[in-house]
Every structure is written in C-alpha cells, then in structure tokens.
Design a protein around this motif. Structure first.
Motif, PDB file in Angstrom:
ATOM      1  N   THR A 204      28.312   2.870  71.599  1.00 18.33           N
ATOM      2  CA  THR A 204      28.148   4.277  71.950  1.00 18.33           C
ATOM      3  C   THR A 204      29.004   4.637  73.157  1.00 18.33           C
ATOM      4  O   THR A 204      28.938   3.977  74.190  1.00 18.33           O
ATOM      5  N   GLU A 205      29.779   5.684  73.009  1.00 19.81           N
ATOM      6  CA  GLU A 205      30.628   6.186  74.086  1.00 19.81           C
ATOM      7  C   GLU A 205      29.786   7.020  75.058  1.00 19.81           C
ATOM      8  O   GLU A 205      28.747   7.565  74.678  1.00 19.81           O
ATOM      9  N   PRO A 206      30.243   7.173  76.300  1.00 18.97           N
ATOM     10  CA  PRO A 206      29.534   8.042  77.239  1.00 18.97           C
ATOM     11  C   PRO A 206      29.437   9.471  76.688  1.00 18.97           C
ATOM     12  O   PRO A 206      30.355   9.949  76.028  1.00 18.97           O
ATOM     13  N   GLY A 207      28.313  10.106  76.943  1.00 18.86           N
ATOM     14  CA  GLY A 207      28.099  11.470  76.485  1.00 18.86           C
ATOM     15  C   GLY A 207      26.621  11.760  76.343  1.00 18.86           C
ATOM     16  O   GLY A 207      25.774  10.929  76.656  1.00 18.86           O
ATOM     17  N   THR A 208      26.321  12.943  75.855  1.00 16.73           N
ATOM     18  CA  THR A 208      24.941  13.356  75.625  1.00 16.73           C
ATOM     19  C   THR A 208      24.656  13.279  74.133  1.00 16.73           C
ATOM     20  O   THR A 208      25.419  13.798  73.316  1.00 16.73           O
ATOM     21  N   TYR A 209      23.560  12.635  73.791  1.00 17.19           N
ATOM     22  CA  TYR A 209      23.176  12.435  72.401  1.00 17.19           C
ATOM     23  C   TYR A 209      21.775  12.999  72.183  1.00 17.19           C
ATOM     24  O   TYR A 209      20.936  12.959  73.079  1.00 17.19           O
ATOM     25  N   TRP A 210      21.543  13.502  70.988  1.00 15.63           N
ATOM     26  CA  TRP A 210      20.224  14.015  70.605  1.00 15.63           C
ATOM     27  C   TRP A 210      19.687  13.115  69.504  1.00 15.63           C
ATOM     28  O   TRP A 210      20.147  13.155  68.365  1.00 15.63           O
TER      29      TRP A 210
ATOM     30  N   GLU B  48      16.858  14.276  73.972  1.00 15.41           N
ATOM     31  CA  GLU B  48      18.163  14.207  74.616  1.00 15.41           C
ATOM     32  C   GLU B  48      18.277  12.907  75.410  1.00 15.41           C
ATOM     33  O   GLU B  48      17.352  12.518  76.118  1.00 15.41           O
TER      34      GLU B  48
ATOM     35  N   ALA C  89      21.330  10.802  77.790  1.00 12.77           N
ATOM     36  CA  ALA C  89      22.680  10.724  78.350  1.00 12.77           C
ATOM     37  C   ALA C  89      23.106   9.265  78.471  1.00 12.77           C
ATOM     38  O   ALA C  89      22.393   8.450  79.052  1.00 12.77           O
TER      39      ALA C  89
ATOM     40  N   THR D 155      25.843   6.932  80.134  1.00 12.00           N
ATOM     41  CA  THR D 155      26.781   7.052  81.250  1.00 12.00           C
ATOM     42  C   THR D 155      27.973   6.103  81.150  1.00 12.00           C
ATOM     43  O   THR D 155      28.991   6.336  81.793  1.00 12.00           O
ATOM     44  N   GLU D 156      27.824   5.030  80.371  1.00 11.82           N
ATOM     45  CA  GLU D 156      28.957   4.124  80.178  1.00 11.82           C
ATOM     46  C   GLU D 156      28.895   3.548  78.775  1.00 11.82           C
ATOM     47  O   GLU D 156      27.821   3.445  78.175  1.00 11.82           O
ATOM     48  N   LYS D 157      30.051   3.205  78.245  1.00 15.25           N
ATOM     49  CA  LYS D 157      30.129   2.663  76.888  1.00 15.25           C
ATOM     50  C   LYS D 157      29.228   1.435  76.775  1.00 15.25           C
ATOM     51  O   LYS D 157      29.250   0.554  77.635  1.00 15.25           O
TER      52      LYS D 157
END
Length: 78
Positions: free
Chosen positions: A16-22, A48, A50, A52-54
């Motif tokens: 999983t790449e950094p970002g916001t996921y639902w 939700e 978040a 923060t790092e891969k």
C-alpha cells in the motif's frame, strides 16, 4: 445492526502506497477491501485510514475484525 457481508475469509494483503484509504465495512464493495459506495442505504459506513509510508498491509476481508481496518484472525471463527 445487521452483520456485514463476508467478502472473503482471509485478509487482503497488499503493498500500500501512502495516502488516504476508505476500508469497506459492509462487505458489498466491488473494489475490496476498499469502499465503492455499495453501503448506501445500509447502516454501514466505511472507515477512513491514512497510510503514512509504503507498507504491506493485511486489510480485513471478513469484516468481523476487532481491529478495523486490519485483520486480527477473526475469519478463522466464521
């Protein structure tokens, strides 16, 4: 509240790449383990999270985890 639909009886293990996921909590999404809006009209809401790092993460697939959005092994008892 009704029980969620079981998407699969194992986690979705994904890099999983950094970002916001639902995270899908209802189990009805066609984009598992993430929400695609299929919960509309139900009491379920996505969670939700978040990143923060891969990282390689084990997202819950059975939707019965006690540690959402991640797998805690609850699928073994279903």
């Amino acid at each position: 509240m009704a029980d969620p639909q079981i998407a699969q009886k194992s986690p979705f293990v994904e890099e999983t790449e950094p970002g916001t996921y639902w995270w899908c909590a209802c189990g009805k999404s066609g984009d598992q383990p993430f929400c695609d809006g299929a919960h509309k009209g139900t009491a379920f809401v996505p969670l939700e999270h978040a990143v923060t790092e891969k990282a390689t993460l084990a997202w819950c697939g059975c939707k019965h985890t006690k540690t959402p959005p991640f797998c805690d092994g609850s699928h073994r008892a279903l």
